[in-house]
Design a protein around this motif. Structure first.
Motif, PDB file in Angstrom:
ATOM      1  N   HIS A  76       4.473 -10.266 -51.550  1.00  0.00           N
ATOM      2  CA  HIS A  76       3.695  -9.030 -51.490  1.00  0.00           C
ATOM      3  C   HIS A  76       4.334  -7.961 -50.602  1.00  0.00           C
ATOM      4  CE1 HIS A  76       0.436 -10.916 -53.697  1.00  0.00           C
ATOM      5  NE2 HIS A  76       0.608 -11.970 -52.929  1.00  0.00           N
ATOM      6  N   TYR A 111      -0.593  -9.182 -46.135  1.00  0.00           N
ATOM      7  CA  TYR A 111       0.124  -8.455 -47.179  1.00  0.00           C
ATOM      8  C   TYR A 111      -0.664  -8.365 -48.489  1.00  0.00           C
ATOM      9  CZ  TYR A 111       4.646  -7.938 -44.762  1.00  0.00           C
ATOM     10  OH  TYR A 111       5.651  -7.571 -43.914  1.00  0.00           O
ATOM     11  N   SER A 144       7.010 -13.438 -48.117  1.00  0.00           N
ATOM     12  CA  SER A 144       5.867 -13.028 -48.937  1.00  0.00           C
ATOM     13  C   SER A 144       6.324 -12.258 -50.167  1.00  0.00           C
ATOM     14  CB  SER A 144       4.923 -12.144 -48.117  1.00  0.00           C
ATOM     15  OG  SER A 144       3.876 -11.661 -48.932  1.00  0.00           O
ATOM     16  N   THR A 186       7.258 -12.688 -43.623  1.00  0.00           N
ATOM     17  CA  THR A 186       6.789 -13.993 -44.082  1.00  0.00           C
ATOM     18  C   THR A 186       5.319 -13.971 -44.486  1.00  0.00           C
ATOM     19  OG1 THR A 186       6.327 -14.683 -41.809  1.00  0.00           O
ATOM     20  CG2 THR A 186       8.485 -15.262 -42.726  1.00  0.00           C
ATOM     21  N   LYS A 187       4.895 -14.994 -45.225  1.00  0.00           N
ATOM     22  CA  LYS A 187       3.532 -15.111 -45.725  1.00  0.00           C
ATOM     23  C   LYS A 187       2.549 -15.498 -44.633  1.00  0.00           C
ATOM     24  CE  LYS A 187       5.354 -17.645 -49.582  1.00  0.00           C
ATOM     25  NZ  LYS A 187       5.211 -18.733 -50.516  1.00  0.00           N
ATOM     26  N   SER A 217      -0.129 -12.832 -43.632  1.00  0.00           N
ATOM     27  CA  SER A 217      -1.169 -13.167 -44.615  1.00  0.00           C
ATOM     28  C   SER A 217      -1.985 -11.947 -45.030  1.00  0.00           C
ATOM     29  CB  SER A 217      -2.092 -14.247 -44.054  1.00  0.00           C
ATOM     30  OG  SER A 217      -2.821 -13.769 -42.937  1.00  0.00           O
TER      31      SER A 217
END
Length: 166
Positions: A70, A42, A68, A34-35, A40
């Motif tokens: 990314h 990533y 995410s 997840t983002k 965060s």
């Protein structure tokens, strides 16, 4: 899903220092997918040339918008939990078992029960581990406590800090 940090810029500075000590040619960044929260990092990892992976429970399907963009490779693990220990035992859930088994080095940055349980399992296996305190988002923690009828938090450092932050 992961809870955001109270000081996201401070967390990224910690991560920059950690990643600067590792080569993108021989290091894979493995987090949940997840983002939010530790996810965060990533975009930072990608900008520094690291390959990224994510291990996440199939519970994450319900939160597909929080995955995410990314993450290079995502592995969904059939698991009714988000991770951590199985209820009433010291056996890891399938998601956390995969995370611990697939990772060589553990860097904990804040975190609650799932992070704590995975760090404990990694430590028990003798895997290298570092822990950095980081407060969870205060507003989220207070709102979450109120919504669930739990007492308001007296600390925002999380349960991983209770074990590894000393």
């Amino acid at each position: 899903f992961s809870v955001d940090f109270e000081d996201p810029k401070g967390v990224l500075e910690i991560v920059k220092g950690i990643l600067a000590k590792h080569s993108p040619d021989s290091t894979l960044i493995n987090i949940g997918a997840t983002k939010g929260g530790v996810g965060s990092i990533y975009p930072l990892a990608k900008s520094m040339g690291f390959l990224t992976t994510g291990i996440i429970s199939t519970e994450g399907f319900a939160f597909y918008k929080d995955i995410s963009e990314h993450v290079d490779h995502i592995c969904f693990i059939k698991d009714r939990l988000w991770g951590g220990y199985q209820p009433g035992s010291k056996e890891l859930s399938p998601t956390s078992r995969a995370m611990v088994d697939c990772s060589d080095i553990f860097i904990g940055i804040g975190g609650n029960d799932v992070a704590r349980d995975e760090l404990l399992a990694a430590r028990d296996l003798g895997k290298p581990l570092q822990f950095f305190p980081a407060e969870m988002n205060h507003a989220w923690a207070i709102r979450s406590a109120r919504q669930s009828g739990k007492p308001l938090p007296t600390s925002f450092l999380g349960s991983a800090h209770e074990v590894f932050g000393k």
